[in-house]
Write an enzyme that holds these catalytic residues in place. Structure first.
Site, short mmCIF file in Angstrom:
data_model
loop_
_atom_site.label_atom_id
_atom_site.label_comp_id
_atom_site.label_asym_id
_atom_site.label_seq_id
_atom_site.Cartn_x
_atom_site.Cartn_y
_atom_site.Cartn_z
CG ASN A 9 -8.89 49.25 -19.49
OD1 ASN A 9 -8.28 50.21 -19.96
ND2 ASN A 9 -8.32 48.39 -18.67
CD1 TRP A 10 -11.41 51.22 -25.44
CD2 TRP A 10 -10.48 52.84 -26.68
NE1 TRP A 10 -12.41 51.80 -26.17
CE2 TRP A 10 -11.86 52.81 -26.94
CE3 TRP A 10 -9.70 53.79 -27.34
CZ2 TRP A 10 -12.47 53.68 -27.84
CZ3 TRP A 10 -10.30 54.66 -28.24
CH2 TRP A 10 -11.68 54.59 -28.48
CE LYS A 11 -6.81 45.62 -20.73
NZ LYS A 11 -6.43 44.33 -20.23
CG HIS A 96 -6.49 47.48 -14.89
ND1 HIS A 96 -5.60 46.51 -15.28
CD2 HIS A 96 -7.64 47.21 -15.56
CE1 HIS A 96 -6.18 45.70 -16.14
NE2 HIS A 96 -7.43 46.10 -16.33
CD GLU A 98 -3.68 45.07 -18.08
OE1 GLU A 98 -3.85 46.20 -18.58
OE2 GLU A 98 -4.31 44.06 -18.46
CD GLU A 168 -11.06 44.61 -14.53
OE1 GLU A 168 -11.69 44.58 -15.58
OE2 GLU A 168 -9.93 45.11 -14.43
N GLY A 174 -7.93 39.18 -20.07
CA GLY A 174 -7.20 38.97 -21.32
C GLY A 174 -6.85 37.52 -21.59
CB SER A 214 -12.46 36.84 -20.70
OG SER A 214 -11.04 36.83 -20.71
N GLY A 235 -12.09 44.79 -21.55
CA GLY A 235 -10.86 45.13 -22.25
C GLY A 235 -10.98 44.80 -23.73
N GLY A 236 -10.51 43.62 -24.11
CA GLY A 236 -10.43 43.24 -25.53
C GLY A 236 -11.69 43.49 -26.33
C1 PEP Z 1 -9.53 44.64 -18.35
O1 PEP Z 1 -8.45 44.91 -18.78
O2 PEP Z 1 -10.03 45.38 -17.50
C2 PEP Z 1 -10.21 43.45 -18.85
C3 PEP Z 1 -11.22 42.99 -18.17
O3 PEP Z 1 -9.73 42.89 -20.02
P1 PEP Z 1 -10.41 41.71 -20.87
O4 PEP Z 1 -11.87 42.06 -21.03
O5 PEP Z 1 -9.67 41.72 -22.17
O6 PEP Z 1 -10.23 40.45 -20.10
#
Ligand code: PEP
Length: 256
Positions: A9-11, A96, A98, A168, A174, A214, A235-236
């Protein structure tokens, strides 16, 4: 049996050129094992080119990170399922945390979007997960089950089979804090039991439930080896080939 999946998930990250170059690095570098799937959730601007760049590998697919619930009309700035479909996108990330928090998407709105995606022939990645406060108060299982109930549990069996679930916990997204493998396994099992109760064992056993929060190369193998963790939504660590490729590699091979 169910598919093992590494989804990125690049956001809101990557210019067009940087994003397409990352897609190419991933599709060229991924050594996808049997029964595994890679899904890249890119911003809208990358989708068409990303679909083309990955078309030679049917174990790499592209996801949008959102869509509108209506089929078309006066919704300035929005994207419809039909538009996504017209460029070959197959998956849409919905619910999500966010989107729930910053864009005030309710369970009901997310349910509408899920139905729109399925009606259009695409597949949703449905996200759920609790806040730190709820986890500390100890009612995270009830909270997540309620998200499932209001988001996806009124789908027909046929539609439900197309849904990927991503658990999640918000406190792990994040933040660098990851749920322990035991914590992830505990709630994934609860989710699978809830699916079995709502539908049946065979549907529950066929549903891919991803962990997100994470995930990184250092913890992916242990998380993905839990019985009910079928991969990750990342994500990251999905923003660089050097961190996402080892996560793809951490998926166990699956031969059905
Ligand atoms: C996400 O945004 O779905 C996520 C899990 O981010 P991260 O891996 O950066 O915690």
């Amino acid at each position: 049996m169910r598919q093992k999946i590494a989804a990125g998930n690049w956001k809101m990250n990557k210019t067009f050129d940087d994003g397409i170059s990352l897609v190419k690095d991933i599709v060229n570098g991924a050594e996808t094992k049997p029964g595994t799937l890679v899904i890249l959730g890119t911003p809208f601007i990358h989708l068409k080119e990303a679909v083309q760049a990955t078309s030679y590998n049917d174990q790499v697919k592209i996801a949008a990170q959102n869509c509108h619930q209506e089929t078309k009309g006066a919704y300035t700035g929005e994207i419809s399922v039909e538009m996504l479909k017209s460029i070959g996108v197959e998956y849409v990330i919905l619910g999500h945390s966010e989107r729930r928090e910053y864009f005030r998407e309710s369970n009901e709105r997310i349910a509408e979007k899920i139905k729109a995606v399925l009606a259009g022939g695409l597949k949703p990645i449905f996200c759920c997960g609790e806040s730190l406060e709820i986890r500390e108060e100890g009612w995270h299982v009830r909270y997540v089950k309620n998200q499932l109930k209001r988001g996806i549990f009124d789908l027909s069996e046929e539609d439900f089979k197309k849904v990927i679930i991503a658990y999640e916990p918000i406190w792990a997204i994040g933040t660098g804090v990851t749920a322990s493998p035991d914590q992830a396994q505990e709630i994934h099992k609860e989710i699978r039991n809830a699916i079995a109760e709502q539908y049946n064992d065979s549907i529950a056993n066929a549903t891919s439930i991803l962990y997100g929060g994470s995930v990184k190369p250092a913890n992916a193998v242990e998380l993905f080896s839990q019985a009910d963790v079928d991969g990750g939504l990342v994500g990251g660590a999905s923003l660089k080939a050097e961190t996402f490729l080892p996560i793809i590699d951490a998926l166990p091979a699956h031969i059905s």
